[in-house]
Design a protein around this motif. Structure first.
Motif, short mmCIF file in Angstrom:
data_model
loop_
_atom_site.label_atom_id
_atom_site.label_comp_id
_atom_site.label_asym_id
_atom_site.label_seq_id
_atom_site.Cartn_x
_atom_site.Cartn_y
_atom_site.Cartn_z
N ASP A 86 0.90 -1.26 0.11
CA ASP A 86 -0.06 0.18 0.02
C ASP A 86 0.98 1.23 0.07
N CYS A 87 0.45 2.36 -0.74
CA CYS A 87 1.19 3.46 -0.99
C CYS A 87 1.30 4.17 0.38
N LYS A 88 0.36 4.10 1.25
CA LYS A 88 0.44 4.71 2.51
C LYS A 88 1.51 4.19 3.65
N ASP A 89 1.79 2.88 3.43
CA ASP A 89 2.82 2.39 4.11
C ASP A 89 4.07 2.43 3.62
N VAL A 90 4.35 2.59 2.28
CA VAL A 90 5.47 2.75 1.58
C VAL A 90 6.00 4.27 1.87
N VAL A 91 5.10 5.32 1.91
CA VAL A 91 5.32 6.86 2.22
C VAL A 91 5.89 6.61 3.80
N THR A 92 4.99 6.27 4.75
CA THR A 92 5.54 6.15 5.90
C THR A 92 6.83 5.68 6.34
N GLN A 93 7.10 4.74 5.74
CA GLN A 93 8.54 4.10 5.88
C GLN A 93 9.61 4.91 5.06
N LEU A 94 9.34 5.60 3.94
CA LEU A 94 10.00 6.53 3.21
C LEU A 94 10.26 7.47 4.27
N ALA A 95 9.46 8.13 4.80
CA ALA A 95 9.35 9.39 5.61
C ALA A 95 10.37 8.86 6.72
N ALA A 96 10.16 7.71 7.36
CA ALA A 96 11.24 7.17 8.36
C ALA A 96 12.71 7.27 8.01
N VAL A 97 12.98 6.66 6.75
CA VAL A 97 14.21 6.78 6.07
C VAL A 97 14.82 8.23 6.03
N SER A 98 14.01 9.14 5.41
CA SER A 98 14.47 10.41 5.52
C SER A 98 14.66 11.00 6.87
N LYS A 99 13.99 10.97 7.59
CA LYS A 99 14.17 11.54 9.16
C LYS A 99 15.42 11.02 9.57
N ALA A 100 15.83 9.64 9.39
CA ALA A 100 17.11 9.00 10.08
C ALA A 100 18.25 9.67 9.16
N LEU A 101 18.09 9.80 7.95
CA LEU A 101 19.29 10.42 7.30
C LEU A 101 19.39 11.82 7.76
N ASP A 102 18.39 12.61 7.99
CA ASP A 102 18.63 14.17 8.32
C ASP A 102 18.90 14.10 9.76
N ARG A 103 18.64 13.23 10.36
CA ARG A 103 19.37 13.19 11.96
C ARG A 103 20.93 12.85 11.93
N ALA A 104 21.11 12.15 10.81
CA ALA A 104 22.69 11.57 10.94
C ALA A 104 23.31 12.93 10.34
N GLY A 105 22.82 13.43 9.30
CA GLY A 105 23.38 14.84 8.88
C GLY A 105 23.40 15.78 9.84
N PHE A 106 22.50 16.21 10.69
CA PHE A 106 22.61 17.17 11.60
C PHE A 106 23.48 16.89 12.82
N LYS A 107 23.55 15.60 13.03
CA LYS A 107 24.48 15.23 14.06
C LYS A 107 26.05 15.53 13.69
N ILE A 108 26.29 15.21 12.33
CA ILE A 108 27.71 15.46 11.67
C ILE A 108 27.81 17.07 11.71
N VAL A 109 26.82 17.94 11.24
CA VAL A 109 26.91 19.18 11.32
C VAL A 109 27.12 19.83 12.49
N ALA A 110 26.40 19.35 13.43
CA ALA A 110 26.45 19.88 14.90
C ALA A 110 27.89 19.54 15.58
N THR A 111 28.19 18.44 15.41
CA THR A 111 29.59 18.03 16.05
C THR A 111 30.60 18.58 15.44
N GLY A 112 30.64 18.92 14.02
CA GLY A 112 31.71 19.56 13.22
C GLY A 112 31.70 21.02 13.07
N LEU A 113 30.70 21.65 13.67
CA LEU A 113 30.53 23.10 13.54
C LEU A 113 31.74 23.83 14.00
N ARG A 114 32.33 23.51 15.37
CA ARG A 114 33.36 24.07 15.65
C ARG A 114 34.65 24.06 14.63
N GLU A 115 34.65 22.80 14.15
CA GLU A 115 36.05 22.50 13.26
C GLU A 115 35.75 23.50 11.93
#
Length: 89
Positions: A34-63
């Motif tokens: 079902d499309c709804k299930d696929v989009v829900t999981q795709l949103a979870a993937v996107s959020k996980a990638l965003d969180r990883a990116g933000f963690k990298i930026v936050a950690t490396g900001l000083r550098e």
């Protein structure tokens, strides 16, 4: 990679989670789920990638602001920092 071992482990954990979720999304599409299930999981993937990116930026900001004398890198300009943040937005 920027950061201490704990930070690196957290980022890798988030990226592995996103990797598994993306494999799940691909499988769901192949199974005709079902499309709804696929989009829900795709949103979870996107959020996980965003969180990883933000963690990298936050950690490396000083550098990023000061540069790293160990590798000879120069500080990032304000425009470069803005572009980096917008890439995650």
């Amino acid at each position: 990679m920027i950061g201490n071992e704990e930070t690196i482990a957290q980022v890798l954990n988030r990226l592995r989670r996103a990797h598994g979720q993306l494999a799940g999304v691909i499988s769901m599409i192949e199974q005709g789920r079902d499309c709804k299930d696929v989009v829900t999981q795709l949103a979870a993937v996107s959020k996980a990638l965003d969180r990883a990116g933000f963690k990298i930026v936050a950690t490396g900001l000083r550098e990023c602001l000061t540069g790293d004398p160990a590798d000879g890198s120069e500080p990032m300009t304000e425009a470069e920092l803005e572009k980096l943040f917008l890439a995650l937005a």
